[in-house]
Enzyme design. Structure first.
Site, PDB file in Angstrom:
ATOM      1  N   ARG A   1       1.034  -1.240  -0.010  1.00 55.15           N
ATOM      2  CA  ARG A   1      -0.062   0.035  -0.098  1.00 55.15           C
ATOM      3  C   ARG A   1       0.653   1.247   0.097  1.00 55.15           C
ATOM      4  O   ARG A   1       1.994   1.061   0.582  1.00 55.15           O
ATOM      5  CB  ARG A   1      -0.908   0.149   1.272  1.00 55.15           C
ATOM      6  CG  ARG A   1      -2.134  -0.756   1.093  1.00 55.15           C
ATOM      7  CD  ARG A   1      -3.116  -0.061   0.246  1.00 55.15           C
ATOM      8  NE  ARG A   1      -4.448  -0.958   0.241  1.00 55.15           N
ATOM      9  CZ  ARG A   1      -4.594  -1.962  -0.748  1.00 55.15           C
ATOM     10  NH1 ARG A   1      -3.596  -2.478  -1.420  1.00 55.15           N
ATOM     11  NH2 ARG A   1      -5.828  -2.614  -0.657  1.00 55.15           N
TER      12      ARG A   1
ATOM     13  N   GLU B   1      -2.154   7.988  -3.928  1.00 56.81           N
ATOM     14  CA  GLU B   1      -2.458   7.687  -5.349  1.00 56.81           C
ATOM     15  C   GLU B   1      -3.873   8.076  -5.448  1.00 56.81           C
ATOM     16  O   GLU B   1      -4.611   7.975  -4.729  1.00 56.81           O
ATOM     17  CB  GLU B   1      -2.237   5.932  -5.535  1.00 56.81           C
ATOM     18  CG  GLU B   1      -3.098   5.219  -4.780  1.00 56.81           C
ATOM     19  CD  GLU B   1      -2.583   3.786  -4.833  1.00 56.81           C
ATOM     20  OE1 GLU B   1      -1.450   3.146  -4.682  1.00 56.81           O
ATOM     21  OE2 GLU B   1      -3.470   2.947  -5.261  1.00 56.81           O
TER      22      GLU B   1
ATOM     23  N   HIS C   1      -1.089   0.504  -9.710  1.00 59.27           N
ATOM     24  CA  HIS C   1      -1.815  -0.424  -8.788  1.00 59.27           C
ATOM     25  C   HIS C   1      -2.628  -1.607  -9.578  1.00 59.27           C
ATOM     26  O   HIS C   1      -3.691  -1.825  -9.366  1.00 59.27           O
ATOM     27  CB  HIS C   1      -2.649   0.313  -7.807  1.00 59.27           C
ATOM     28  CG  HIS C   1      -3.263  -0.348  -6.514  1.00 59.27           C
ATOM     29  ND1 HIS C   1      -3.605   0.508  -5.541  1.00 59.27           N
ATOM     30  CD2 HIS C   1      -3.350  -1.720  -6.288  1.00 59.27           C
ATOM     31  CE1 HIS C   1      -3.929  -0.432  -4.481  1.00 59.27           C
ATOM     32  NE2 HIS C   1      -3.965  -1.614  -5.155  1.00 59.27           N
TER      33      HIS C   1
HETATM   34  C1  DGY Z   1      -6.205  -5.421  -3.011  1.00 60.30           C
HETATM   35  O1  DGY Z   1      -6.952  -6.478  -3.399  1.00 60.30           O
HETATM   36  O2  DGY Z   1      -6.127  -5.023  -1.868  1.00 60.30           O
HETATM   37  C2  DGY Z   1      -5.364  -4.692  -3.913  1.00 60.30           C
HETATM   38  O3  DGY Z   1      -4.587  -3.910  -3.604  1.00 60.30           O
HETATM   39  C3  DGY Z   1      -6.476  -4.216  -5.104  1.00 60.30           C
HETATM   40  O4  DGY Z   1      -6.420  -4.303  -6.311  1.00 60.30           O
END
Ligand code: DGY
Length: 338
Positions: free
Chosen positions: A241, A270, A288
């Site tokens: 993240r 982001e 992402h």
């Molecule tokens: C998640 O599943 O947490 C991813 O970061 C979203 O695509």
């Protein structure tokens, strides 16, 4: 008027998944994929019993106060740092996420980003496309080896373990990991992974991959002091993240070549990206997309939909992330809200 529960699908998703939801619910969807601000989201949730969300909708106390009927929110993501879980539990709102179905796809991507970063693949492609490739040279885009090197993984959940297995078994890497708790010995053996403190891992690894969930304690887990511990030849990959890495400190370390390179799929704030990162050649940037293959995104959407269906038909959520307080749920019910 139908007595089906009413749900909001907050982002555009696969049309056949919306059709499936329509078999069970009164659905308001968002086929134009408009990014509603919190007030717009709250207004749409005011008369809804459930919601299908992605990581881009913040579910907090203010939103739930504006959504008195809301009982369940199904996130199409394994991470759920967009949920204020404590507030949801206190308000009697069930949260669910979408784990497991994305594990191997995301581990593949973590490895792809590591390879692209260490072997300077995107940097060299830009050079070629710009027409700058005129001849072979002994050190042209010479990068770091993956095979036989030392991989350090911070966050050893299912995705971290998937990356460890790829590294250890596919590339003969020595695997180190750091995690809130140690893995069971049989899992460590399966991943051929050795537990180490964070600082020791940062000092030792040739490649560091971040795969931990975002929590307030994880904010800036990798900042200037941690980057200073890493080898000047090391690479850093973040598929976890944004906010876990201090992006400004990382940009400075990359600019001054205090570490060799970074691969980032997630960013602080982001979809904005720290402007310094955009100017640096030694960072690979992706928007992402770690879980983004067609089958996996379909499976994530289907799991979120199945969570809503199972919740409302009384089977209970399939992949809950909290245990809502019964008292709060009862209070909502006694106020005629359910
Ligand atoms: C998640 O599943 O947490 C991813 O970061 C979203 O695509």
């Amino acid at each position: 008027m139908s007595n089906k529960p009413r749900i909001l699908v907050a982002r555009a998703i696969f049309p056949d998944i919306v059709d499936l939801l329509r078999q069970h619910f009164e659905v308001e969807d968002n086929p134009d994929d408009i990014l509603w601000n919190p007030a717009e989201l709250a207004a749409r949730l005011a008369d809804k019993d459930g919601a299908f969300t992605t990581g881009s909708q913040r579910i907090d106390a203010a939103l739930m106060a504006a959504a008195p009927r809301l009982r369940v929110v199904a996130n199409m993501a394994v991470g759920y740092n967009n949920f204020d879980v404590e507030a949801m539990s206190a308000a009697g709102v069930q949260g669910t996420n979408a784990p497991d179905v994305l594990t191997e796809t995301t581990a593949d991507f973590g490895f792809a980003l590591l390879m692209a970063t260490a072997r300077r693949i995107t940097e060299s492609e830009h050079y070629l496309r710009a027409g700058r490739w005129t001849e072979w040279r002994y050190d042209l885009f010479a990068g770091a080896d993956i095979h036989g090197s030392t991989l350090g993984i911070i966050g050893m959940g299912r995705i971290g373990q998937g990356i460890a297995r790829r590294g250890a078994h596919g590339f003969g890497m020595q695997v180190l990991y750091h995690n809130r708790s140690r893995l069971a010995p049989e899992l460590e053996a399966r991943c051929k992974a050795r537990y180490l403190g964070k600082q020791e891992l940062l000092r030792t690894a040739d490649h560091v991959v971040l795969v931990l969930p975002y929590t307030p304690e994880a904010r800036h887990l990798i900042a200037a002091a941690e980057l200073a511990l890493m080898k000047p030849t090391a690479t850093l990959v973040n598929i976890a993240r944004g906010g876990i890495v201090d992006d400004a400190a990382l940009a400075a370390a990359l600019r001054e070549r205090r570490i060799a390179a970074a691969g980032l799929d997630v960013f602080e704030g982001e979809p904005r990206v720290h402007p310094d990162l955009l100017t640096l050649p030694n960072v690979v940037l992706t928007p992402h997309i770690a879980s983004s293959t067609v089958p996996t995104r379909r499976a994530m959407a289907r799991l979120a939909a199945d969570n809503l269906i199972a919740f409302f038909d009384g089977r209970g959520p399939l992949t809950p992330v909290n245990t809502p307080q019964a008292r709060a749920a009862a209070a909502r019910s006694s106020q005629g809200l359910e």
